[in-house]
Motif scaffolding. Structure first.
Motif, PDB file in Angstrom:
ATOM      1  N   TYR A 157       5.606 -10.231  -5.838  1.00 21.72           N
ATOM      2  CA  TYR A 157       6.375  -9.040  -5.491  1.00 21.72           C
ATOM      3  C   TYR A 157       5.503  -7.784  -5.472  1.00 21.72           C
ATOM      4  CZ  TYR A 157      10.785 -11.529  -5.412  1.00 21.72           C
ATOM      5  OH  TYR A 157      11.804 -12.375  -5.075  1.00 21.72           O
ATOM      6  N   THR A 158       4.478  -7.744  -6.301  1.00 19.38           N
ATOM      7  CA  THR A 158       3.535  -6.618  -6.233  1.00 19.38           C
ATOM      8  C   THR A 158       2.771  -6.654  -4.917  1.00 19.38           C
ATOM      9  OG1 THR A 158       3.271  -6.614  -8.643  1.00 19.38           O
ATOM     10  CG2 THR A 158       1.570  -5.495  -7.354  1.00 19.38           C
ATOM     11  N   GLN A 159       2.322  -7.861  -4.538  1.00 17.47           N
ATOM     12  CA  GLN A 159       1.609  -8.009  -3.273  1.00 17.47           C
ATOM     13  C   GLN A 159       2.504  -7.687  -2.086  1.00 17.47           C
ATOM     14  OE1 GLN A 159      -1.740  -8.608  -2.864  1.00 17.47           O
ATOM     15  NE2 GLN A 159      -1.167  -7.971  -0.800  1.00 17.47           N
ATOM     16  N   ASP A 160       3.760  -8.086  -2.175  1.00 14.34           N
ATOM     17  CA  ASP A 160       4.721  -7.790  -1.106  1.00 14.34           C
ATOM     18  C   ASP A 160       4.857  -6.283  -0.901  1.00 14.34           C
ATOM     19  OD1 ASP A 160       6.740  -8.845   0.776  1.00 14.34           O
ATOM     20  OD2 ASP A 160       8.159  -7.784  -0.501  1.00 14.34           O
ATOM     21  N   GLU A 161       4.846  -5.548  -2.005  1.00 10.40           N
ATOM     22  CA  GLU A 161       4.938  -4.086  -1.927  1.00 10.40           C
ATOM     23  C   GLU A 161       3.654  -3.494  -1.327  1.00 10.40           C
ATOM     24  OE1 GLU A 161       7.277  -0.600  -2.701  1.00 10.40           O
ATOM     25  OE2 GLU A 161       7.747  -2.732  -2.751  1.00 10.40           O
ATOM     26  N   ILE A 162       2.500  -4.022  -1.724  1.00 14.07           N
ATOM     27  CA  ILE A 162       1.232  -3.533  -1.168  1.00 14.07           C
ATOM     28  C   ILE A 162       1.191  -3.767   0.345  1.00 14.07           C
ATOM     29  CG2 ILE A 162      -1.274  -3.864  -1.143  1.00 14.07           C
ATOM     30  CD1 ILE A 162      -1.083  -4.653  -4.107  1.00 14.07           C
ATOM     31  N   ILE A 163       1.593  -4.956   0.766  1.00 16.59           N
ATOM     32  CA  ILE A 163       1.598  -5.293   2.196  1.00 16.59           C
ATOM     33  C   ILE A 163       2.496  -4.342   2.971  1.00 16.59           C
ATOM     34  CG2 ILE A 163       2.418  -7.045   3.845  1.00 16.59           C
ATOM     35  CD1 ILE A 163       1.338  -9.178   1.912  1.00 16.59           C
ATOM     36  N   ARG A 164       3.661  -4.044   2.414  1.00 22.82           N
ATOM     37  CA  ARG A 164       4.596  -3.136   3.082  1.00 22.82           C
ATOM     38  C   ARG A 164       3.971  -1.754   3.287  1.00 22.82           C
ATOM     39  NH1 ARG A 164       8.375  -3.492  -0.414  1.00 22.82           N
ATOM     40  NH2 ARG A 164       9.281  -5.390   0.473  1.00 22.82           N
ATOM     41  N   THR A 179       2.894   7.908  -0.581  1.00 26.28           N
ATOM     42  CA  THR A 179       1.884   6.854  -0.635  1.00 26.28           C
ATOM     43  C   THR A 179       1.064   6.953  -1.910  1.00 26.28           C
ATOM     44  OG1 THR A 179       1.740   6.947   1.781  1.00 26.28           O
ATOM     45  CG2 THR A 179       0.012   5.738   0.631  1.00 26.28           C
ATOM     46  N   LYS A 180       0.689   8.172  -2.279  1.00 25.27           N
ATOM     47  CA  LYS A 180      -0.085   8.386  -3.506  1.00 25.27           C
ATOM     48  C   LYS A 180       0.691   7.909  -4.729  1.00 25.27           C
ATOM     49  CE  LYS A 180      -2.458  12.000  -6.137  1.00 25.27           C
ATOM     50  NZ  LYS A 180      -2.781  13.454  -6.213  1.00 25.27           N
ATOM     51  N   GLN A 181       1.983   8.232  -4.777  1.00 25.03           N
ATOM     52  CA  GLN A 181       2.826   7.801  -5.890  1.00 25.03           C
ATOM     53  C   GLN A 181       2.950   6.280  -5.921  1.00 25.03           C
ATOM     54  OE1 GLN A 181       6.768   9.466  -5.773  1.00 25.03           O
ATOM     55  NE2 GLN A 181       7.320   8.709  -7.796  1.00 25.03           N
ATOM     56  N   ALA A 182       3.101   5.677  -4.739  1.00 24.71           N
ATOM     57  CA  ALA A 182       3.219   4.216  -4.662  1.00 24.71           C
ATOM     58  C   ALA A 182       1.936   3.539  -5.146  1.00 24.71           C
ATOM     59  CB  ALA A 182       3.526   3.804  -3.227  1.00 24.71           C
ATOM     60  N   ILE A 183       0.777   4.094  -4.792  1.00 32.60           N
ATOM     61  CA  ILE A 183      -0.503   3.520  -5.224  1.00 32.60           C
ATOM     62  C   ILE A 183      -0.613   3.530  -6.752  1.00 32.60           C
ATOM     63  CG2 ILE A 183      -3.001   3.924  -5.258  1.00 32.60           C
ATOM     64  CD1 ILE A 183      -2.762   4.812  -2.328  1.00 32.60           C
ATOM     65  N   GLN A 185       1.873   3.531  -8.891  1.00 35.53           N
ATOM     66  CA  GLN A 185       2.817   2.547  -9.414  1.00 35.53           C
ATOM     67  C   GLN A 185       2.281   1.128  -9.260  1.00 35.53           C
ATOM     68  OE1 GLN A 185       6.372   3.448  -7.196  1.00 35.53           O
ATOM     69  NE2 GLN A 185       6.990   5.110  -8.568  1.00 35.53           N
ATOM     70  N   LEU A 186       1.624   0.868  -8.133  1.00 31.40           N
ATOM     71  CA  LEU A 186       1.061  -0.464  -7.891  1.00 31.40           C
ATOM     72  C   LEU A 186      -0.091  -0.759  -8.844  1.00 31.40           C
ATOM     73  CD1 LEU A 186       1.204  -0.390  -3.993  1.00 31.40           C
ATOM     74  CD2 LEU A 186       2.478  -1.950  -5.480  1.00 31.40           C
ATOM     75  N   LYS A 187      -0.868   0.259  -9.190  1.00 28.80           N
ATOM     76  CA  LYS A 187      -1.923   0.088 -10.197  1.00 28.80           C
ATOM     77  C   LYS A 187      -1.317  -0.349 -11.525  1.00 28.80           C
ATOM     78  CE  LYS A 187      -5.229   3.558  -8.487  1.00 28.80           C
ATOM     79  NZ  LYS A 187      -5.821   4.879  -8.794  1.00 28.80           N
ATOM     80  N   ASP A 188      -0.224   0.321 -11.926  1.00 34.53           N
ATOM     81  CA  ASP A 188       0.441  -0.017 -13.179  1.00 34.53           C
ATOM     82  C   ASP A 188       0.986  -1.444 -13.143  1.00 34.53           C
ATOM     83  OD1 ASP A 188      -0.094   2.514 -14.127  1.00 34.53           O
ATOM     84  OD2 ASP A 188       1.863   3.332 -13.560  1.00 34.53           O
ATOM     85  N   ARG A 189       1.523  -1.850 -12.001  1.00 32.05           N
ATOM     86  CA  ARG A 189       2.085  -3.188 -11.887  1.00 32.05           C
ATOM     87  C   ARG A 189       0.994  -4.260 -11.939  1.00 32.05           C
ATOM     88  NH1 ARG A 189       6.732  -2.772  -7.279  1.00 32.05           N
ATOM     89  NH2 ARG A 189       6.631  -5.048  -7.461  1.00 32.05           N
ATOM     90  N   LEU A 190      -0.165  -3.957 -11.374  1.00 27.50           N
ATOM     91  CA  LEU A 190      -1.281  -4.908 -11.456  1.00 27.50           C
ATOM     92  C   LEU A 190      -1.830  -4.992 -12.880  1.00 27.50           C
ATOM     93  CD1 LEU A 190      -3.214  -4.329  -8.098  1.00 27.50           C
ATOM     94  CD2 LEU A 190      -1.938  -6.358  -8.806  1.00 27.50           C
ATOM     95  N   SER A 231      -6.567  -5.922  -1.640  1.00 27.25           N
ATOM     96  CA  SER A 231      -5.597  -5.366  -0.690  1.00 27.25           C
ATOM     97  C   SER A 231      -5.189  -3.952  -1.098  1.00 27.25           C
ATOM     98  CB  SER A 231      -4.363  -6.267  -0.596  1.00 27.25           C
ATOM     99  OG  SER A 231      -3.663  -6.309  -1.821  1.00 27.25           O
ATOM    100  N   LEU A 232      -5.076  -3.715  -2.406  1.00 35.27           N
ATOM    101  CA  LEU A 232      -4.769  -2.363  -2.873  1.00 35.27           C
ATOM    102  C   LEU A 232      -5.902  -1.401  -2.520  1.00 35.27           C
ATOM    103  CD1 LEU A 232      -2.866  -0.466  -4.395  1.00 35.27           C
ATOM    104  CD2 LEU A 232      -4.008  -1.143  -6.519  1.00 35.27           C
ATOM    105  N   ASP A 233      -7.137  -1.890  -2.570  1.00 36.21           N
ATOM    106  CA  ASP A 233      -8.285  -1.062  -2.194  1.00 36.21           C
ATOM    107  C   ASP A 233      -8.216  -0.669  -0.719  1.00 36.21           C
ATOM    108  OD1 ASP A 233     -10.929   0.086  -2.934  1.00 36.21           O
ATOM    109  OD2 ASP A 233     -11.648  -1.314  -1.414  1.00 36.21           O
ATOM    110  N   VAL A 234      -7.751  -1.588   0.115  1.00 39.76           N
ATOM    111  CA  VAL A 234      -7.561  -1.267   1.538  1.00 39.76           C
ATOM    112  C   VAL A 234      -6.536  -0.151   1.684  1.00 39.76           C
ATOM    113  CG1 VAL A 234      -6.726  -2.127   3.761  1.00 39.76           C
ATOM    114  CG2 VAL A 234      -8.212  -3.561   2.355  1.00 39.76           C
ATOM    115  N   LEU A 235      -5.440  -0.254   0.939  1.00 42.22           N
ATOM    116  CA  LEU A 235      -4.402   0.782   0.992  1.00 42.22           C
ATOM    117  C   LEU A 235      -4.962   2.131   0.530  1.00 42.22           C
ATOM    118  CD1 LEU A 235      -1.493   1.708   1.382  1.00 42.22           C
ATOM    119  CD2 LEU A 235      -0.978   0.858  -0.930  1.00 42.22           C
ATOM    120  N   LYS A 236      -5.778   2.114  -0.520  1.00 42.74           N
ATOM    121  CA  LYS A 236      -6.394   3.355  -1.000  1.00 42.74           C
ATOM    122  C   LYS A 236      -7.265   3.991   0.075  1.00 42.74           C
ATOM    123  CE  LYS A 236      -6.766   1.941  -5.877  1.00 42.74           C
ATOM    124  NZ  LYS A 236      -7.741   1.561  -6.933  1.00 42.74           N
TER     125      LYS A 236
END
Length: 360
Positions: A157-164, A179-183, A185-190, A231-236
């Motif tokens: 589900y974390t990956q699903d959010e990153i992909i989105r 996007t900054k806020q989502a990043i 949050q995704l760091k915390d989830r990882l 994948s999170l690094d790509v988003l960053k």
């Protein structure tokens, strides 16, 4: 606020420790309840390690308390010095995780004002020990959580959010602050995923085959997590260089979008492949073709640099960072595919995880 297993176990451990202390007619049973709070852990193995450390800290705290009480009395200044010595000794012995319990033991013993000091000190020591053992029994009785299922679903589900978010960002459709806020949050989830991985890793196997299978499974899960970080690094990078990406020539921007769309679809398929929901031959990615495409990407990039030197200004520096993160992500996906295929060939019949409807 969520009532989780650990919250429930803590409450049960407190009640159980107070009940045992009352059953044994121990004075001040509250110390047993306090000790039980410190002893509750999320897994049986971690609870076992904690009990060993807490028994040691209880003994150390009791010994220091008795020595200081006999030498300096039970004055509050003496209690403070005893606490300092206990902390220093616990740090020296690398038992810093159980310092709190040692201090509870020190205070519990040094506040005794009685002629039968040794008797009451032994009773207080036993009371704290009852709390520790009670918590361990509660950990043994309660069925431990299925960390593998929790781990996979947290990753999925974390990956699903990153992909989105990547799909939105590569189309320049994402709002900067969101996007900054989502990043973040995704760091915390990882980080939470890493914690679940450590819990799963600590679970013990009871046969040679189970230990071997668990070892291979841990390698796959570690790769799943590493790929999510890539994948999170790509988003960053997309977020950091969003202005530069939006100003790229149309054909170049479309190439990056199509490339990422293919990689994201590949990633989604690998998750389904791992849990046996997708036939291996349906993976839409071939290593040979991927290599050719990588070469084409670099060729187009070099050509674009040559053209834009003459025609217009072009931020090749920032684009190089983005392309680098995409290529690293791609290579990680291919490595993950290899590991998953290898694991399924040997242990495909032992898959035990399912995608849950609600991840948390």
């Amino acid at each position: 606020m969520k009532l989780g297993a650990r919250v429930f176990k803590t409450g049960v451990a407190i009640v159980f420790s107070l009940f045992i202390a009352d059953l044994l007619q121990l004075p001040s049973p509250v110390f047993a309840g306090i000790a039980a709070i410190f002893a509750i852990q999320p897994s049986i193995y971690r609870s076992y390690l904690t009990v060993i450390e807490q028994v040691q800290s209880n003994i150390i705290g009791a010994a220091i308390a008795v020595v200081f009480a006999l030498m300096f009395g039970n004055h509050f200044i003496a209690v403070g010095f005893a606490a300092i010595v206990a902390i220093m000794l616990m740090l020296k012995l690398k038992l810093e995780k159980t310092i709190s319990l040692a201090l509870v033991t020190v205070i519990a013993i040094m506040e005794i004002q009685s002629d039968n000091f040794f008797t009451y000190a032994l009773i207080r020591f036993s009371t704290v020990l009852v709390g520790v053992i009670s918590a361990f029994i509660v950990n043994l009785i309660f069925i431990p959580p299925k960390f593998e299922s929790k781990l996979f679903n947290a990753i999925h589900y974390t990956q699903d959010e990153i992909i989105r978010w990547i799909r939105i960002a590569v189309r320049s459709a994402s709002e900067h602050n969101s996007t900054k806020q989502a990043i973040n949050q995704l760091k915390d989830r990882l980080t939470r995923v890493d914690q679940l991985y450590s819990f799963f890793k600590e679970e013990r196997g009871y046969s040679k085959k189970a230990i071997y299978t668990k070892g291979r499974k841990l390698v796959v899960y570690r790769e799943l997590i590493s790929t999510s970080y890539k994948s999170l690094d790509v988003l960053k990078k997309l977020h950091l260089h969003e202005n530069e990406v939006s100003e790229l020539p149309e054909h170049f921007r479309m190439m990056i979008k199509e490339r990422l769309d293919a990689l994201l679809a590949y990633h989604e398929q690998l998750h389904l492949k791992f849990i046996g929901k997708l036939k291996p031959e349906h993976i839409e990615w071939k290593s040979t073709e991927a290599f050719i495409q990588r070469q084409e990407v670099m060729d187009i990039f070099v050509q674009q640099i040559a053209l834009t030197r003459i025609e217009e200004e072009f931020s090749t520096y920032h684009l190089l960072h983005l392309l680098s993160s995409i290529l690293k992500y791609e290579e990680q996906l291919e490595h993950m595919d290899t590991l998953i295929t290898s694991y399924l060939n040997y242990h495909g019949e032992e898959l035990t995880v399912e995608i849950e409807e609600t991840p948390y």
